[in-house]
Write a protein that holds these residues in place. Structure first.
Motif, PDB file in Angstrom:
ATOM      1  N   GLY A  76       0.833  -1.203   0.000  1.00 38.19           N
ATOM      2  CA  GLY A  76       0.000   0.000   0.000  1.00 38.19           C
ATOM      3  C   GLY A  76       0.866   1.249   0.000  1.00 38.19           C
ATOM      4  O   GLY A  76       2.037   1.204   0.366  1.00 38.19           O
ATOM      5  N   ILE A  77       0.290   2.368  -0.417  1.00 37.77           N
ATOM      6  CA  ILE A  77       1.064   3.614  -0.489  1.00 37.77           C
ATOM      7  C   ILE A  77       0.229   4.784  -0.007  1.00 37.77           C
ATOM      8  O   ILE A  77      -0.971   4.841  -0.237  1.00 37.77           O
ATOM      9  N   VAL A  78       0.881   5.712   0.682  1.00 37.43           N
ATOM     10  CA  VAL A  78       0.269   7.000   1.007  1.00 37.43           C
ATOM     11  C   VAL A  78       1.228   8.076   0.550  1.00 37.43           C
ATOM     12  O   VAL A  78       2.387   8.099   0.961  1.00 37.43           O
ATOM     13  N   PHE A  79       0.761   8.939  -0.333  1.00 37.90           N
ATOM     14  CA  PHE A  79       1.589  10.046  -0.801  1.00 37.90           C
ATOM     15  C   PHE A  79       1.334  11.278   0.060  1.00 37.90           C
ATOM     16  O   PHE A  79       0.424  11.298   0.892  1.00 37.90           O
ATOM     17  N   ARG A  81       0.197  14.044  -1.093  1.00 36.97           N
ATOM     18  CA  ARG A  81      -1.093  14.588  -1.548  1.00 36.97           C
ATOM     19  C   ARG A  81      -1.709  13.644  -2.576  1.00 36.97           C
ATOM     20  O   ARG A  81      -1.067  12.721  -3.031  1.00 36.97           O
ATOM     21  N   TYR A  82      -2.954  13.910  -2.954  1.00 38.83           N
ATOM     22  CA  TYR A  82      -3.650  13.208  -4.042  1.00 38.83           C
ATOM     23  C   TYR A  82      -3.807  11.718  -3.795  1.00 38.83           C
ATOM     24  O   TYR A  82      -3.900  10.943  -4.729  1.00 38.83           O
ATOM     25  N   SER A  83      -3.780  11.278  -2.518  1.00 41.17           N
ATOM     26  CA  SER A  83      -3.853   9.846  -2.281  1.00 41.17           C
ATOM     27  C   SER A  83      -5.289   9.337  -2.275  1.00 41.17           C
ATOM     28  O   SER A  83      -5.529   8.151  -2.449  1.00 41.17           O
ATOM     29  N   THR A  84      -6.272  10.219  -2.052  1.00 37.02           N
ATOM     30  CA  THR A  84      -7.655   9.774  -2.029  1.00 37.02           C
ATOM     31  C   THR A  84      -8.329  10.145  -3.347  1.00 37.02           C
ATOM     32  O   THR A  84      -7.789  10.928  -4.127  1.00 37.02           O
ATOM     33  N   PHE A  85      -9.503   9.561  -3.580  1.00 38.54           N
ATOM     34  CA  PHE A  85     -10.219   9.835  -4.824  1.00 38.54           C
ATOM     35  C   PHE A  85     -11.189  10.997  -4.603  1.00 38.54           C
ATOM     36  O   PHE A  85     -12.129  10.871  -3.809  1.00 38.54           O
ATOM     37  N   PRO A  86     -10.996  12.112  -5.298  1.00 40.04           N
ATOM     38  CA  PRO A  86     -11.784  13.316  -5.008  1.00 40.04           C
ATOM     39  C   PRO A  86     -13.260  13.183  -5.363  1.00 40.04           C
ATOM     40  O   PRO A  86     -14.079  13.921  -4.836  1.00 40.04           O
ATOM     41  N   ALA A  97     -11.602   0.803  -1.494  1.00 38.50           N
ATOM     42  CA  ALA A  97     -10.383   0.056  -1.195  1.00 38.50           C
ATOM     43  C   ALA A  97     -10.639  -1.448  -1.293  1.00 38.50           C
ATOM     44  O   ALA A  97      -9.751  -2.213  -1.646  1.00 38.50           O
ATOM     45  N   ALA A 149      -6.423   8.705   3.903  1.00 34.02           N
ATOM     46  CA  ALA A 149      -5.533   8.041   2.943  1.00 34.02           C
ATOM     47  C   ALA A 149      -4.872   6.819   3.574  1.00 34.02           C
ATOM     48  O   ALA A 149      -4.747   5.764   2.946  1.00 34.02           O
ATOM     49  N   GLN A 152      -7.455   4.141   4.029  1.00 33.85           N
ATOM     50  CA  GLN A 152      -7.767   3.546   2.729  1.00 33.85           C
ATOM     51  C   GLN A 152      -6.705   2.528   2.323  1.00 33.85           C
ATOM     52  O   GLN A 152      -7.022   1.433   1.872  1.00 33.85           O
ATOM     53  N   ALA A 153      -5.440   2.910   2.520  1.00 34.31           N
ATOM     54  CA  ALA A 153      -4.356   1.990   2.169  1.00 34.31           C
ATOM     55  C   ALA A 153      -4.438   0.731   3.039  1.00 34.31           C
ATOM     56  O   ALA A 153      -4.214  -0.376   2.556  1.00 34.31           O
ATOM     57  N   ALA A 156      -7.022  -2.289   2.335  1.00 32.81           N
ATOM     58  CA  ALA A 156      -6.673  -3.347   1.382  1.00 32.81           C
ATOM     59  C   ALA A 156      -5.784  -4.402   2.043  1.00 32.81           C
ATOM     60  O   ALA A 156      -5.378  -5.350   1.385  1.00 32.81           O
TER      61      ALA A 156
END
Lengths: 258, 269
Positions: A76-79, A81-86, A97, A149, A152-153, A156
């Motif tokens: 799994g990954i968390v950045f 920014r932009y890690s969730t679906f807007p 997920a 985020a 969510q990661a 999974a």
């Protein structure tokens, strides 16, 4: 043998070496913090672990199996920014997920939807986002978005969690609470975590090991001539004291002679 | 204070909004007056009163030969052609935009091709369409579709490619297939862009519709305008032009409302 094995990995972008001969063994369940100056290959290393990029040389194995060439559910990954679906509500982000990988269409069968929603609600309750379950991520504060985020990661159920400066954009107070949140989550799962950060105290506070990436050779006429590698590998349990063991192949003088 | 920092109050802003419309009407009325003072039988700039009369006659009086009210028949025919043409173009634009934006293979195979094709002036190939598809409905719809599809494909593929790669990677770490990423991650985020792109391409779509109707048709708003041009019936032409403008404006407004209603998350971002 370690859970994650990195063997003599080098990465070049065109002619420019980024990473040079990186080797690493990580036990399952370890928390690895990765620090280093900007542009020294920390994020590149994370992308290699994620299998978003292939190394030009060397090999990475997880549980003895070489990476397959693209990201999958095991990591799994968390950045930052932009890690969730807007376009999905907070709750739907968690349901997705489970749903995105459920079948070819990425749509959860009706029979499983109810239980997935229930799990999502329980998770939101735990991370303190239940009251915004029907809002869109863009309306949330930075800390709330990162909590979502991470949740969510984790929904999974990956064996490895990769964090790319996850708290870099947060204020110090929120950051502190996110540390507690992450440590709670870790206590419950046996996940292996790799976290890239610019914050040294954060690296030592959360990590079992702290890896420092740096260039060991430096050409002042041509700064891009050499890539970076792991120069220090600190044992960071108990805040790194008194276990600071210098890596054997470090280029720094070894006062203890160990 | 700098001009870029001067904001009109609400009443003054409203006045400024209405001003150009009123000015246009005044200038038209003055022009009409002046011409009719010189020649009472002038047909070029009919007075506003005559325009209103003509409009009232057009929307209510049936045609003596067919018994139909031509104004509404023309409107229905033109709107049907526009809807089919634009709908087809939007579907094609969406499908190919997603493909080119998401799949490197499709990008390599189609991107340059679409870029070149989009440079073909659609009106220049109108004769070919008439030859191939005949003078019926198909050639008119085809002109609209051919005219705006390349723009839609290029715009939507660019928007798809602009989606943060973090989201695409995140979806992969959640186990999503290529199809699932296209349908559940990319498509919903591209739909508001599609509406935006369709709004922008409605102008050209009207242009192609009226051009096709002017050249070969039996009804339609463009057909009527070019038909009554022979009798210098400026009152009819101006009524039709005003009507087309109104339809185009309302369509645009509805699409903007629809986008805000359907995609509230796009506003929040």
């Amino acid at each position: 043998m370690g859970f994650v094995t990195v063997e003599h990995v080098s990465q070049k972008y065109g002619k420019r070496p980024i990473l040079d001969n990186v080797s690493l063994e990580v036990a399952e369940g370890a928390f690895i913090s990765i620090v280093g100056a900007s542009g020294c290959g920390k994020s590149t290393f994370l992308r290699l672990l994620l299998d978003q990029e292939r190394p030009t040389r060397g090999e990475i194995r997880v549980d003895g199996i070489p990476l397959q060439g693209e990201p999958n559910r095991s990591r799994g990954i968390v950045f930052q920014r932009y890690s969730t679906f807007p376009h999905m509500t907070v709750r739907d982000n968690l349901v997705a997920a489970e749903g995105l990988g459920a079948n070819l269409l990425g749509i959860l069968p009706r029979a499983r939807r109810q239980s997935a929603r229930a799990r999502a609600n329980a998770a939101l309750e735990r991370i303190g986002l239940a009251h915004v379950a029907d809002q869109y991520p863009a309306t949330l504060s930075g800390g709330m978005q990162q909590r979502l985020a991470i949740a969510q990661a984790l929904a999974a159920k990956p064996r490895i969690l990769l964090l790319d400066e996850p708290f870099g954009a947060l204020d110090p107070g929120t950051r502190e609470r996110m540390h507690d949140f992450l440590q709670d989550l870790r206590a419950e799962t046996n996940m292996t975590v790799f976290m890239v950060t610019h914050d040294l105290s954060e690296a030592f506070k959360l990590g079992d090991r702290v890896l420092a990436f740096d260039k060991v050779r430096w050409d002042p006429q041509f700064p891009d001539a050499y890539g970076a590698t792991i120069t220090y590998d600190f044992d960071a349990r108990d805040g790194g004291i008194p276990y600071q063991i210098l890596k054997e192949d470090t280029y720094v003088l070894d006062p203890a002679g160990s | 204070m700098r001009w870029i920092n001067k904001t009109p109050g609400r009443p003054f802003a409203l006045f400024l909004t209405v001003l150009p419309f009123v000015l246009l009407m005044i200038i038209y009325a003055m022009g009409s007056d002046a011409r009719r003072a010189a020649n009472p039988a002038d047909k070029l700039l009919p007075p506003p009163s005559q325009l209103v009369d003509t409009a009232a006659r057009l929307v209510s009086e049936p045609d003596r030969r067919s018994g139909e009210i031509l104004f509404w028949k023309d409107t229905a025919s033109s709107l049907r052609r526009l809807a089919i043409g634009v709908g087809l173009a939007a579907s094609l634009g969406l499908a190919f935009g997603l493909l080119i934006g998401l799949l490197p293979v499709a990008h390599a195979g189609l991107n340059s091709f679409v870029a070149v094709i989009s440079m073909v002036p659609p009106l220049a190939i109108l004769p070919i369409l008439f030859i191939v598809f005949g003078l019926g409905e198909l050639s008119k719809v085809a002109l609209i579709t051919i005219g705006i599809t390349p723009f839609l494909i290029r715009d939507l593929s660019a928007r798809t490619a602009e989606l943060p790669s973090e989201q695409i990677i995140k979806a992969q770490t959640l186990g999503a297939s290529s199809l699932a990423i296209a349908l559940r991650v990319a498509l919903p985020q591209i739909l508001p862009r599609l509406i935006q792109a369709v709004r922008l391409s409605l102008g050209p779509a009207w242009l192609f519709l009226i051009a096709a109707e002017a050249i070969a048709s039996e009804d339609g708003l463009g057909y009527r305008i070019f038909l009554v041009r022979r009798y210098l019936a400026m009152d009819v032409i101006l009524t039709y032009v005003a009507w087309i403008t109104l339809i185009a404006f309302v369509l645009d407004w509805c699409l903007a409302r629809l986008s805000r209603r359907l995609f509230p998350w796009a506003e929040a971002a």
